[in-house]
Design an enzyme around this catalytic site. Structure first.
Site, PDB file in Angstrom:
ATOM      1  N   HIS A 295       0.450  -0.877   0.090  1.00 10.88           N
ATOM      2  CA  HIS A 295       0.308  -0.004  -0.199  1.00 10.88           C
ATOM      3  C   HIS A 295       0.938   0.931  -0.401  1.00 10.88           C
ATOM      4  O   HIS A 295       1.907   1.515   0.501  1.00 10.88           O
ATOM      5  CB  HIS A 295      -1.000  -0.403   0.836  1.00 10.88           C
ATOM      6  CG  HIS A 295       0.090   0.032   2.805  1.00 10.88           C
ATOM      7  ND1 HIS A 295       0.658  -0.970   3.227  1.00 10.88           N
ATOM      8  CD2 HIS A 295      -0.287   1.402   3.497  1.00 10.88           C
ATOM      9  CE1 HIS A 295       1.122  -0.410   4.309  1.00 10.88           C
ATOM     10  NE2 HIS A 295       0.741   0.712   4.285  1.00 10.88           N
ATOM     11  N   PHE A 296       0.180   2.210  -0.558  1.00 10.14           N
ATOM     12  CA  PHE A 296       0.857   3.810  -0.843  1.00 10.14           C
ATOM     13  C   PHE A 296      -0.188   4.424   0.057  1.00 10.14           C
ATOM     14  O   PHE A 296      -1.187   4.201   0.177  1.00 10.14           O
ATOM     15  CB  PHE A 296       0.937   3.997  -1.684  1.00 10.14           C
ATOM     16  CG  PHE A 296       1.860   2.975  -2.628  1.00 10.14           C
ATOM     17  CD1 PHE A 296       3.082   3.843  -3.307  1.00 10.14           C
ATOM     18  CD2 PHE A 296       1.864   2.208  -3.473  1.00 10.14           C
ATOM     19  CE1 PHE A 296       4.117   3.358  -3.491  1.00 10.14           C
ATOM     20  CE2 PHE A 296       2.495   1.676  -4.342  1.00 10.14           C
ATOM     21  CZ  PHE A 296       3.304   1.886  -4.695  1.00 10.14           C
TER      22      PHE A 296
END
Length: 441
Positions: free
Chosen positions: A244-245
């Site tokens: 994830h970012f």
């Protein structure tokens, strides 16, 4: 094995106080409309499909100086409208718009935020920090356990090289593992979201070429200099081992964005097509800055090659994507390692600040009133200095990245640059940000 006692931030309402058995049973399908394989493939979610030209050019001529930024993009309206709707439904653990924020006096302009909600809304765990690459563990919390009410929309490439928005779109066989944008229920700033690439593929927290390319598109598509995208590797204060970012809006230019740089390396190719790699100067954390290239793919691949090297050599790092995707900061760090070895002073540890991408960029989230009231540039510089690799170690990492990614070395210090007027480069508060959420000097 190096381990440290940590209290990671809760990013989903389904994360806190959930045992492995609870999560496993929920993942099998309990009618709660989650992002797991039991529910997502037969669901309908909003879909934003972006223009996906493989050779899309990097727009280097957008003026982000005060009052002359790009027009508000449709994606900003969509993201913030959906984010505020989730706020009205009470899905966040606290109201981030009430958090006090100030610019710390001093020439660097570090930003401090008092966010006591992130201090009280935690769960304890043992966190392993001696391996950047760790296998995905479906029995631990991951984003397939998240309820679909926390999802704002899917973020996918279009089929016709144009952008489209569909308020309700079936997750069909062709997109059985969609990329989604979801809220962070413990936000640091207004519009704080998570970009989760191909959520059902359950990638561990490690960057590859396609995931970074997706994140770069996310930053570019918003066309707003106040919107930044960040990444934390394992060992650099990522708290969930599911790819994830993070991203949010902040109206002020971050201190790291104002730091002078010195050109070190370039990629192969013609002068106009080269990706330029510089190092940060006059900043407490040693880091590399990537910019240039003819296409988003040129820039993305140059950074991805460097990230893959760091991962494979077990070097924790953080990434900041700024300037609408035109500049990417790569920041190898060693704070958690020093912390585990007992090499960080007690006065820094007592503040409970885990210096991840936002803190390293100069936006420091403090959890106690005392620390916020007493925050100084000396404190910020000292904290971030502990994050940085030593000069010798950074030089070795830089040389190894140059070799692994095929960069050509250039003479040091021949292109050192700095904004002569830093204030003029601060982007004006975007009109879609509510006034109460903006940091004012």
């Amino acid at each position: 094995m190096l381990t440290i006692k940590r209290v990671p931030t809760v990013v989903s309402n389904y994360q806190e106080n959930a045992s492995s058995e609870d999560l496993e049973s929920k993942s099998r399908g309990s009618g709660r409309n989650c992002l797991g394989k039991c529910c997502l493939p037969v669901s309908k979610l909003p879909l934003y499909s972006f223009k996906n030209a493989e050779q899309e050019t990097v727009e280097n001529d957008i003026d982000t100086s005060c009052g002359r930024g790009p027009p508000m993009a449709f994606l900003n309206n969509l993201l913030l409208g959906q984010w505020e709707e989730r706020m009205s439904r009470g899905l966040f653990r606290y109201d981030v718009t009430t958090c006090e924020t100030k610019v710390i006096p001093g020439r660097h302009g570090f930003i401090a935020q008092l966010n006591e909600g992130r201090h009280h809304k935690k769960r304890a765990t043992e966190f392993r920090i001696d391996q950047v690459l760790q296998p995905f563990d479906e029995n631990k919390f991951n984003f397939t356990k998240v309820g679909q009410e926390e999802v704002l929309f899917r973020f996918e490439p279009s089929n016709d090289n144009e952008f489209h928005y569909f308020p309700s779109s079936a997750v069909d066989a062709a997109s059985s593992s969609p990329s989604v944008v979801a809220i962070n229920v413990s936000p640091i700033e207004y519009g704080h979201v998570l970009l989760i690439p191909r959520v059902l593929d359950c990638f561990p927290q490690s960057i590859d070429h396609e995931s970074l390319f997706l994140a770069l598109h996310f930053a570019s598509e918003t066309a707003d200099p106040a919107f930044r995208v960040g990444y934390n590797s394992l060992g650099a204060f990522a708290t969930i081992n599911h790819l994830h970012f993070q991203a949010y809006y902040l109206s002020l230019q971050l201190p790291i964005e104002k730091a002078p740089t010195c050109r070190l390396m370039t990629s192969d190719g013609s002068t106009d097509a080269r990706v330029i790699v510089s190092k940060l100067l006059d900043y407490p954390v040693s880091g590399l800055v990537f910019e240039g290239g003819c296409t988003l793919r040129d820039l993305s691949d140059a950074v991805a090659n460097s990230c893959v090297f760091l991962q494979n050599n077990n070097i924790p790092f953080n990434v900041l994507i700024a300037d609408c995707g035109r500049r990417i900061f790569l920041l190898p760090q060693c704070y958690a390692e020093k912390q585990a070895l007992g090499e960080v002073g007690r006065e820094l540890l007592d503040t409970q600040v885990n210096p991840a991408v936002w803190e390293i960029s100069g936006h420091i989230v403090l959890k106690r009133r005392k620390d916020y009231d007493e925050a100084s540039e000396h404190y910020a510089w000292r904290l971030l200095s502990e994050v940085s690799l030593s000069g010798k170690r950074f030089q070795e990492v830089k040389n190894n990245i140059a070799e692994a990614a095929g960069f050509q070395q250039v003479e040091d210090d021949v292109t050192a640059k700095h904004e002569s007027n830093q204030e003029s480069s601060v982007p004006r508060a975007a009109s879609h940000l509510p006034k109460d959420c903006l940091v004012q000097q």
